[in-house]
Design a protein around this motif. Structure first.
Motif, mmCIF file in Angstrom:
data_model
loop_
_atom_site.group_PDB
_atom_site.id
_atom_site.type_symbol
_atom_site.label_atom_id
_atom_site.label_comp_id
_atom_site.label_asym_id
_atom_site.label_seq_id
_atom_site.Cartn_x
_atom_site.Cartn_y
_atom_site.Cartn_z
ATOM 1 N N ARG A 184 -36.504 -3.987 11.891
ATOM 2 C CA ARG A 184 -36.037 -2.596 11.828
ATOM 3 C C ARG A 184 -36.410 -1.934 10.511
ATOM 4 O O ARG A 184 -36.781 -0.757 10.477
ATOM 5 N N TYR A 185 -36.372 -2.687 9.419
ATOM 6 C CA TYR A 185 -36.688 -2.048 8.143
ATOM 7 C C TYR A 185 -38.181 -2.005 7.876
ATOM 8 O O TYR A 185 -38.626 -1.277 6.982
ATOM 9 N N SER A 186 -38.972 -2.721 8.657
ATOM 10 C CA SER A 186 -40.414 -2.668 8.473
ATOM 11 C C SER A 186 -41.031 -1.437 9.121
ATOM 12 O O SER A 186 -41.988 -0.864 8.593
ATOM 13 N N VAL A 187 -40.503 -1.033 10.271
ATOM 14 C CA VAL A 187 -41.116 0.070 11.016
ATOM 15 C C VAL A 187 -40.098 1.144 11.394
ATOM 16 O O VAL A 187 -40.252 2.320 11.043
ATOM 17 N N GLU A 188 -39.055 0.754 12.103
ATOM 18 C CA GLU A 188 -38.135 1.746 12.673
ATOM 19 C C GLU A 188 -37.489 2.635 11.606
ATOM 20 O O GLU A 188 -37.555 3.878 11.685
ATOM 21 N N HIS A 189 -36.842 2.025 10.634
ATOM 22 C CA HIS A 189 -36.130 2.835 9.641
ATOM 23 C C HIS A 189 -37.062 3.709 8.807
ATOM 24 O O HIS A 189 -36.748 4.886 8.581
ATOM 25 N N PRO A 190 -38.212 3.200 8.332
ATOM 26 C CA PRO A 190 -39.120 4.096 7.611
ATOM 27 C C PRO A 190 -39.596 5.277 8.458
ATOM 28 O O PRO A 190 -39.689 6.411 7.967
ATOM 29 N N LEU A 191 -39.904 5.039 9.736
ATOM 30 C CA LEU A 191 -40.302 6.126 10.620
ATOM 31 C C LEU A 191 -39.205 7.172 10.744
ATOM 32 O O LEU A 191 -39.455 8.386 10.643
ATOM 33 N N VAL A 192 -37.982 6.709 10.971
ATOM 34 C CA VAL A 192 -36.859 7.627 11.155
ATOM 35 C C VAL A 192 -36.569 8.374 9.853
ATOM 36 O O VAL A 192 -36.205 9.562 9.879
ATOM 37 N N MET A 193 -36.747 7.719 8.712
ATOM 38 C CA MET A 193 -36.588 8.419 7.440
ATOM 39 C C MET A 193 -37.571 9.567 7.325
ATOM 40 O O MET A 193 -37.218 10.684 6.950
ATOM 41 N N GLY A 194 -38.851 9.271 7.619
ATOM 42 C CA GLY A 194 -39.859 10.324 7.556
ATOM 43 C C GLY A 194 -39.555 11.454 8.519
ATOM 44 O O GLY A 194 -39.661 12.639 8.161
ATOM 45 N N GLY A 195 -39.174 11.102 9.734
ATOM 46 C CA GLY A 195 -38.835 12.130 10.710
ATOM 47 C C GLY A 195 -37.628 12.942 10.291
ATOM 48 O O GLY A 195 -37.593 14.170 10.468
ATOM 49 N N SER A 196 -36.629 12.291 9.718
ATOM 50 C CA SER A 196 -35.427 13.000 9.262
ATOM 51 C C SER A 196 -35.762 13.987 8.154
ATOM 52 O O SER A 196 -35.255 15.112 8.126
ATOM 53 N N LEU A 197 -36.619 13.585 7.241
ATOM 54 C CA LEU A 197 -37.029 14.480 6.157
ATOM 55 C C LEU A 197 -37.784 15.693 6.701
ATOM 56 O O LEU A 197 -37.707 16.788 6.126
ATOM 57 N N ALA A 198 -38.510 15.507 7.796
ATOM 58 C CA ALA A 198 -39.271 16.601 8.392
ATOM 59 C C ALA A 198 -38.418 17.471 9.301
ATOM 60 O O ALA A 198 -38.910 18.478 9.838
ATOM 61 N N GLY A 199 -37.157 17.096 9.501
ATOM 62 C CA GLY A 199 -36.291 17.858 10.384
ATOM 63 C C GLY A 199 -36.556 17.607 11.852
ATOM 64 O O GLY A 199 -36.331 18.483 12.698
ATOM 65 N N ALA A 200 -37.038 16.411 12.195
ATOM 66 C CA ALA A 200 -37.339 16.086 13.595
ATOM 67 C C ALA A 200 -36.082 16.163 14.447
ATOM 68 O O ALA A 200 -35.001 15.744 14.012
ATOM 69 N N PRO A 201 -36.197 16.664 15.677
ATOM 70 C CA PRO A 201 -35.029 16.702 16.570
ATOM 71 C C PRO A 201 -34.653 15.299 17.022
ATOM 72 O O PRO A 201 -35.464 14.369 16.965
ATOM 73 N N GLU A 202 -33.447 15.151 17.521
ATOM 74 C CA GLU A 202 -32.943 13.839 17.916
ATOM 75 C C GLU A 202 -33.793 13.160 18.973
ATOM 76 O O GLU A 202 -34.008 11.939 18.900
ATOM 77 N N PRO A 203 -34.325 13.876 19.988
ATOM 78 C CA PRO A 203 -35.184 13.180 20.964
ATOM 79 C C PRO A 203 -36.398 12.511 20.325
ATOM 80 O O PRO A 203 -36.788 11.419 20.740
ATOM 81 N N LEU A 204 -36.993 13.141 19.306
ATOM 82 C CA LEU A 204 -38.133 12.516 18.639
ATOM 83 C C LEU A 204 -37.676 11.318 17.814
ATOM 84 O O LEU A 204 -38.341 10.277 17.801
ATOM 85 N N LEU A 205 -36.545 11.450 17.137
ATOM 86 C CA LEU A 205 -36.034 10.309 16.376
ATOM 87 C C LEU A 205 -35.715 9.146 17.307
ATOM 88 O O LEU A 205 -35.936 7.977 16.949
ATOM 89 N N ALA A 206 -35.219 9.429 18.498
ATOM 90 C CA ALA A 206 -34.945 8.370 19.478
ATOM 91 C C ALA A 206 -36.249 7.687 19.898
ATOM 92 O O ALA A 206 -36.298 6.454 20.061
#
Length: 337
Positions: A184-206
């Motif tokens: 999770r910390y190798s791929v999932e969490h870094p991706l979600v961090m980047g998406g969160s910083l960009a203001g990605a909507p919840e469906p994309l974060l999912a």
């Protein structure tokens, strides 16, 4: 800041710089493309801060992991605790050199963990295009990630000392360790961090979570295979080092499910033996192959890659983001180091 305390702290800074100079930089890369694939500006300064924080956290985790496992090398160089033990011996200081090396590694790992939080905080002030609410969302993911890795590391230690006594459910426990200690910390969490910083909507974060969870586990399974069967000239670690360290990977769990009595006894006596020689490594490798464990892990890995690609196909991401993330699937799972 270290130097202001005393010039004698210079070896800590030198060791940190040397450690951070290598590696794949996988986590910052996924964070960056999590941002870009969600439409983020590639010039945003905050991404540099968050990427640096991820690298510092990764370095901290590896320094502590090498100490826990008693590893001699990392990336073809002495592990941090070995580096400081050698410093003790060369300086002819009093006391136990290995104990000094262990203490220094714990302290350096803790320092880099602290620095990771400090650097992450700077994202709020450096990011002209990132508002504070988005930074807070990403920081919550970062904090959760750090807690999960600590828990996963503990589960890994517990499994190494208790796995032989509780063989039932060993495969599922091995996958739990993979998910929380590494995947999770190798791929999932870094991706979600980047998406969160960009203001990605919840469906994309999912979608990022589905993609990252599958790919992160596949990445770690490849790492486990390389830890037993990899070329030491490419991996930077001695042949069969994971076997000497007694890692209860999914390879081992699958092997024990189908092992004969003689094979199981050999695994019980040789896995985790720090004096394991090349003949012993080859004998354990043969069991992993003959029981079908290696083939089963490769099959699962391929299924996880397929799941990751399906999640990416369904995600509403930019064209350049889709192309880059697809390429990263190959880099993470078809590597030799």
């Amino acid at each position: 800041m270290l130097a202001s305390a005393s010039p004698r702290t210079a070896p800590l800074a030198d060791a940190a710089a040397a450690f951070l100079s290598g590696g794949k930089h996988l986590r910052p890369t996924f964070c960056y493309w999590g941002w870009r694939a969600a439409g983020g500006d590639p010039a945003e300064r905050a991404l540099v801060d968050v990427g640096a924080a991820l690298e510092l956290f990764q370095a901290s985790a590896l320094v502590h992991d090498d100490l826990i496992d008693g590893s001699d090398t990392r990336r073809g160089r002495p592990a941090v605790h070995r580096r400081f033990a050698a410093l003790h011996r060369s300086a002819r200081w009093h006391g136990d050199a290995d104990a000094f090396g262990s203490a220094a590694a714990i302290l350096l790992g803790d320092l880099m963990l602290t620095w990771s939080a400090e650097v992450f905080e700077s994202a709020a002030s450096d990011g002209d295009g990132v508002d504070a609410a988005r930074v807070r969302r990403a920081r919550a993911v970062f904090d959760r990630m750090r807690t999960e890795v600590g828990g996963g590391q503990y589960l890994d230690v517990v499994e190494q000392v208790s796995g032989a006594m509780t063989p039932e459910g060993q495969a599922e426990r091995a996958r739990t360790v993979i998910r929380y200690k590494s995947a999770r910390y190798s791929v999932e969490h870094p991706l979600v961090m980047g998406g969160s910083l960009a203001g990605a909507p919840e469906p994309l974060l999912a979608s990022y979570r589905r993609f990252g969870s599958a790919l992160g586990e596949a990445f770690q399974l490849r790492d486990d295979i390389l830890g037993v069967f990899g070329d030491p000239d490419l991996t930077g670690k001695p042949t069969g080092d994971d076997l000497r360290e007694g890692k209860r990977t999914l390879l081992v769990a699958y092997a024990l499910e189908r092992a004969s009595t003689a094979q199981a006894e050999l695994v019980a006596t040789r896995l985790g033996d720090p004096t394991l020689d090349l003949d012993g490594v080859q004998a354990l490798r043969a069991i992993l192959v003959d029981t079908g464990a290696l083939a089963r892990v490769e099959t699962l890995l391929a299924e996880l890659v397929s799941d990751a690609r399906a999640a990416l196909d369904a995600a509403d991401v930019t064209d350049d983001g889709r192309k880059a993330l697809s390429h990263l699937v190959d880099l993470a799972t078809e590597r030799t180091a």
